[in-house]
Scaffold this active site. Structure first.
Site: not given
Length: 687
Positions: A313, A350, A354, A384, A523
């Site tokens: 993944d 924010d 990110e 934002s 996971d």
């Protein structure tokens, strides 16, 4: 160096220190294993090892005959037959003892603690950790021990998992996503989290670790069962041969005692591999634990040795999991410092991963102007920023910011589209930064480049997997463009984009139908079906409880490239069994030349020519062979526990190496060993 880099470096250092300090076999380990070895002499415990059970029966028989006969040779043979059985049980006991030593340290995690359980009405009561049940919600604050396995449902905190993983650096656990699982017995270092308990008392992750490393739940694998059947068959054949020899010898007037025939039988049956087989299997799982991988079954360890396809993944496995800001690109006419200043200002409100990464990337010390109103990111505006007297700053998706600029009288330069397109084509996510100052139209300043960051060193590790003949496939829900870029950077052989859980499952089944052994690393909860279907399912310890329950291995370091170690240990396990089986069969040849001439030379003098070792007497020849047969087991215990070293190569090359070293070695060693033993044994009075 980032926190994750530090974690990886610390774990690597710890792991090598742990392996180097615990892998050396010493006299103390033998001494500590003796009581367990003596308990295993019970036929009820020994029946699962038919070869050694036959030796024990032979030892009992020669004991009775020696009491009746009272010969020196009879007692010597009897003594060494008992030692042969003891050395066989000692090998298994030493292997189990290494696991029990690890289990003792894990039990320290199970000290009963108090827990603050939150009721449905919001009230909090203090209860014993033993009273917690699956579904209970507990509050854990800095300095407190997490009372049971669970998932973080509120808050974020740094957690010390060193007691479980050996990792000295703390890890972050937070609600949502794939880093929410916490393990009972670990300690919260900062902040407060709410944890929903997922395990019942006695069934925690640590409980399972203890049971597995002690070997109490270790089941024999198909390969091990098949080899046991082979050894039992060979044993049965030699039992018949030695039984009929008594009557053949009597018919040819070369009468043999049952003590001699028992000695011959024990020397000819595959006692070496029979004694070491169980220890090899236990040691394979033990070596995984020492590399911070918990295998739920020996079958999974064996399967790892035959893996030829690895599915990984992407998020949290190949990449760190959250998109991170890697650069801020200004449009023409704007300085780097200006765009960075406003990019940081726009991210102060924010709180997404990110947004936090943008603040961390820009080193400039930036403070919001007086009277600032922070504009938090929302899914509706996709932006934002902040509003201050005479200043507005926005950051967000390109289309959203473009519309905002147009609404505020500005235009977007063509260079902006070029930068956005370049970032998107590289598999990144562009965030446009714009500003409107008093009396001016809004304008675009630049573009922030967010990307899934590939973990350091992973490309080199994939190269190693390729050299081992393992094909790597990255699975992701990203679009094909992003997936292609990440796959190229990581160095995987192929990728599956826009994959659903059903797609992952279908891909694994397709590979398995083609006769391939498939390993899967993941996971997340959405990885659970694929982890359960894969031949080897390796769940990351940072992942969800569902993922860890579905896999048959858990990597406590959450390093997907750990599969290289897993595969090497699996191959090492299979190669070690093959090598010692080859050695065990090969060293029987010397015993033919030792015992058969000794048995019949009196009646058939022409058989003296077979005494190529020039052994002193028939009696010393027989005893020397029996003694060597016992001592070689002890000599090979360290090899059984350490394993034969695996080097990536073809099956033909491995077979040739196996035959050359362990076939030829097994042929030569007994000739030398039996001869050296005979030099001293024939001097024993009365022999």
């Amino acid at each position: 160096m980032t926190t994750l880099d530090t974690n990886a470096h610390s774990m690597n250092t710890h792991e090598h220190a742990q392996v180097s300090s615990q892998s050396v076999l010493n006299a103390a380990q033998f001494v500590q294993a003796v009581p367990g070895a003596l308990r295993k002499l019970d036929p009820r415990a020994l029946w699962q090892t038919p070869v050694m059970l036959v030796v024990e029966i032979g030892a009992v028989a020669t004991t009775v005959m020696s009491i009746l006969d009272a010969s020196v040779m009879g007692w010597l043979v009897t003594f060494w037959l008992w030692l042969t059985v003891l050395f066989g049980t000692l090998a298994e006991s030493v292997a189990e003892g290494r696991g029990k030593a690890q289990a003792a340290s894990l039990r320290a995690l199970q000290e009963e603690t108090t827990a603050r359980r939150r009721a449905s009405d919001g009230t909090v009561e203090v209860v014993s950790s033993a009273a917690l049940r699956a579904g209970d919600v507990v509050l854990v604050t800095a300095g407190e021990r997490i009372p049971g396995d669970g998932d973080v449902i509120e808050g974020v905190a740094s957690v010390d998992e060193s007691a479980v993983t050996g990792e000295s650096a703390p890890v972050i656990r937070e609600s949502g996503g794939d880093r929410s699982a916490v393990t009972g017995g670990t300690t919260v270092l900062s902040d407060e989290i709410a944890v929903r308990i997922t395990s019942e008392p006695g069934h925690s992750f640590v409980d399972r670790m203890i049971a597995l490393v002690e070997g109490s739940e270790r089941q024999k694998t198909p390969n091990e069962i098949a080899l046991n059947v082979l050894l039992a068959s060979l044993t049965a054949i030699f039992l018949v041969v030695c039984g009929t020899l008594y009557y053949q010898a009597d018919y040819s007037h070369a009468h043999q005692s049952w003590i001699v025939l028992t000695a011959l039988m024990v020397c000819l049956i595959p006692t070496t591999i029979g004694a070491l087989l169980s220890a090899i299997g236990i040691a394979g799982m033990d070596r995984l634990v020492r590399r911070n991988v918990l295998a739920m079954s020996g079958r999974a360890v064996e399967a790892a040795g035959d893996v030829d396809v690895l599915l990984l993944d992407k998020t949290g496995t190949i990449t760190y999991g959250n998109r991170r800001a890697t650069e801020v690109v200004p449009v023409p006419g704007v300085t780097q410092s200006d765009v960075e200043t406003y990019a940081k200002l726009s991210s102060l409100a924010d709180e997404t991963p990110e947004g936090r990464s943008i603040v961390e990337l820009i080193s400039a010390d930036v403070a919001a102007p007086a009277g600032t109103v922070l504009v938090e990111f929302s899914a509706m505006t996709r932006m934002s920023g902040l509003d201050a007297p005479g200043l507005q700053v926005r950051k967000g998706a390109g289309s959203a910011v473009t519309a905002w600029v147009a609404e505020n009288g500005g235009t977007v330069p063509d260079a902006t589209d070029d930068i956005v397109l370049g970032i998107s084509s590289a598999g990144g996510t562009p965030l446009v930064v714009a500003v409107q100052e008093a009396g001016s139209a809004a304008r675009v300043l630049g573009v922030i480049h967010l990307k899934d960051v590939v973990k350091e060193g992973i490309r080199e590790r994939f190269d190693e997997l390729r050299a081992m003949g393992i094909r790597t496939v990255m699975i992701t829900g990203d679009n094909a463009v992003t997936a292609k870029a990440i796959a190229a950077e990581a160095g995987v052989d192929d990728f599956l984009a826009e994959a659903t859980p059903e797609d992952k499952l279908a891909l694994i089944r397709e590979q398995q139908r083609g006769g391939r052994m498939v390993a899967m690393c993941g996971d997340g909860t959405n990885d659970a079906p694929a982890l359960a279907q894969a031949d080897v399912g390796v769940a990351m310890n940072t992942g969800t409880t569902a993922a860890k329950e579905a896999g048959n291995m858990v990597d406590l370091d959450s390093d997907p490239t750990k599969l290289i170690d897993i595969v090497e240990i699996g191959k090492q396990l299979l190669i070690t069994r093959g090598a010692l089986t080859t050695f065990s069969i090969a060293n029987d040849i010397a015993k033919y030349f030792a015992i058969l001439p000794a048995m019949f030379v009196a009646s058939f003098p022409q058989l003296k020519v077979l005494n190529i070792m020039h052994l002193a007497t028939p009696q010393s020849a027989i005893v020397s062979a029996v003694v060597f047969n016992a001592l070689i087991i002890v000599a090979l215990i360290p090899l059984a526990l350490k394993g034969v070293r695996y080097r990536p190569s073809s099956a033909d090359a491995l077979l040739k190496r196996n035959l050359l070293i362990y076939g030829v070695g097994g042929l030569i060693a007994p000739f030398l060993g039996i001869k050296l033993l005979d030099l001293g044994i024939h001097l024993i009075p009365g022999l």
